[in-house]
Design a protein around this motif. Structure first.
Motif, PDB file in Angstrom:
ATOM      1  N   CYS A  76      11.181   0.898   8.038  1.00  0.00           N
ATOM      2  CA  CYS A  76       9.874   1.202   8.760  1.00  0.00           C
ATOM      3  C   CYS A  76       9.050   1.719   7.765  1.00  0.00           C
ATOM      4  O   CYS A  76       9.156   2.877   7.221  1.00  0.00           O
ATOM      5  CB  CYS A  76       9.694   2.312  10.013  1.00  0.00           C
ATOM      6  N   PRO A  77       8.224   0.893   6.775  1.00  0.00           N
ATOM      7  CA  PRO A  77       7.552   1.355   5.800  1.00  0.00           C
ATOM      8  C   PRO A  77       6.495   2.542   6.238  1.00  0.00           C
ATOM      9  O   PRO A  77       6.032   2.586   7.293  1.00  0.00           O
ATOM     10  CB  PRO A  77       6.605   0.197   5.253  1.00  0.00           C
ATOM     11  N   PRO A  78       6.166   3.385   5.269  1.00  0.00           N
ATOM     12  CA  PRO A  78       5.190   4.582   5.803  1.00  0.00           C
ATOM     13  C   PRO A  78       3.868   3.969   6.384  1.00  0.00           C
ATOM     14  O   PRO A  78       3.629   4.792   7.135  1.00  0.00           O
ATOM     15  CB  PRO A  78       4.929   5.172   4.273  1.00  0.00           C
ATOM     16  N   LYS A  79       2.975   2.913   5.851  1.00  0.00           N
ATOM     17  CA  LYS A  79       1.879   2.558   6.301  1.00  0.00           C
ATOM     18  C   LYS A  79       2.111   2.101   7.856  1.00  0.00           C
ATOM     19  O   LYS A  79       1.426   2.372   8.654  1.00  0.00           O
ATOM     20  CB  LYS A  79       1.093   1.481   5.714  1.00  0.00           C
ATOM     21  N   LEU A  80       3.168   1.327   8.042  1.00  0.00           N
ATOM     22  CA  LEU A  80       3.535   0.851   9.317  1.00  0.00           C
ATOM     23  C   LEU A  80       3.671   2.137  10.341  1.00  0.00           C
ATOM     24  O   LEU A  80       3.075   1.980  11.474  1.00  0.00           O
ATOM     25  CB  LEU A  80       4.434  -0.079   9.325  1.00  0.00           C
ATOM     26  N   CYS A  81       4.763   2.916   9.743  1.00  0.00           N
ATOM     27  CA  CYS A  81       4.853   3.924  10.617  1.00  0.00           C
ATOM     28  C   CYS A  81       3.456   4.921  10.932  1.00  0.00           C
ATOM     29  O   CYS A  81       3.571   5.173  12.127  1.00  0.00           O
ATOM     30  CB  CYS A  81       6.027   4.896   9.627  1.00  0.00           C
ATOM     31  N   THR A  82       2.746   4.960   9.960  1.00  0.00           N
ATOM     32  CA  THR A  82       1.587   5.824  10.445  1.00  0.00           C
ATOM     33  C   THR A  82       0.583   5.102  11.354  1.00  0.00           C
ATOM     34  O   THR A  82       0.157   5.390  12.266  1.00  0.00           O
ATOM     35  CB  THR A  82       0.968   6.200   9.213  1.00  0.00           C
TER      36      THR A  82
END
Length: 174
Positions: A23-29
């Motif tokens: 879950c990459p940071p941008k997707l997570c955010t």
């Protein structure tokens, strides 16, 4: 999961350090900020929407509590920023409760008047994210110790698992 117990208020503050694989940071955010999508994956959401009052975006969120406890609701503002810290890209989300006269308390639901959350997410160097969250609220009313213990031991880790699953399903639903 680190739980702090400040003696002066008798209420818990939570500090969570975790890793969300795949879950990459941008997707997570993006998942975290998407209120409509949250209604699909968060079983505790009763009502959740954003409205603009006096030029400020405000979120209303009613949370389901187990019987026989009353549901709680929150009225809060939040902000997301992407930051560069010594070459590290970090996504930060800050949220705090606000009083909005146009959003009065509802009968039978306890308003959470003191709520603060800080979330920082960065890459884990692979395909996932490292997550840090600070969370505090005063749920009001009489909360039995079993529920506080459940939230600390089960609810918070379950939330991280739920958001990880939501990340994997997000690209399919958008």
């Amino acid at each position: 999961l680190l739980i702090l117990f400040p003696q002066e208020s008798g209420l818990y503050e939570y500090k969570i350090f975790g890793r969300l694989a795949d879950c990459p940071p941008k997707l997570c955010t993006d998942v975290y900020m998407d209120l409509d999508f949250r209604k699909e994956w968060d079983q505790y959401v009763k009502e959740l929407y954003e409205k603009t009052y006096d030029g400020e975006k405000v979120i209303y969120w009613e949370v389901k509590y187990p019987f026989p406890l009353s549901n709680r609701d929150y009225v809060y503002i939040r902000e997301r920023r992407e930051m560069d810290v010594d070459g590290r890209k970090i996504w930060v989300v800050l949220a705090k409760s606000v009083a909005v006269p146009q959003c009065p308390e509802k009968p039978g639901i306890i308003r959470v008047k003191s709520y603060k959350q800080s979330l920082a997410i960065e890459s884990d160097g692979k395909t996932g994210s490292k997550v840090y969250m600070y969370y505090f609220d005063d749920p009001g009313g009489m909360i039995p110790s079993w529920l506080v213990n459940w939230a600390a031991k089960s609810g918070v880790p379950a939330f991280l698992n739920d958001i990880q699953k939501a990340c994997l399903n997000y690209s399919k639903s958008t």
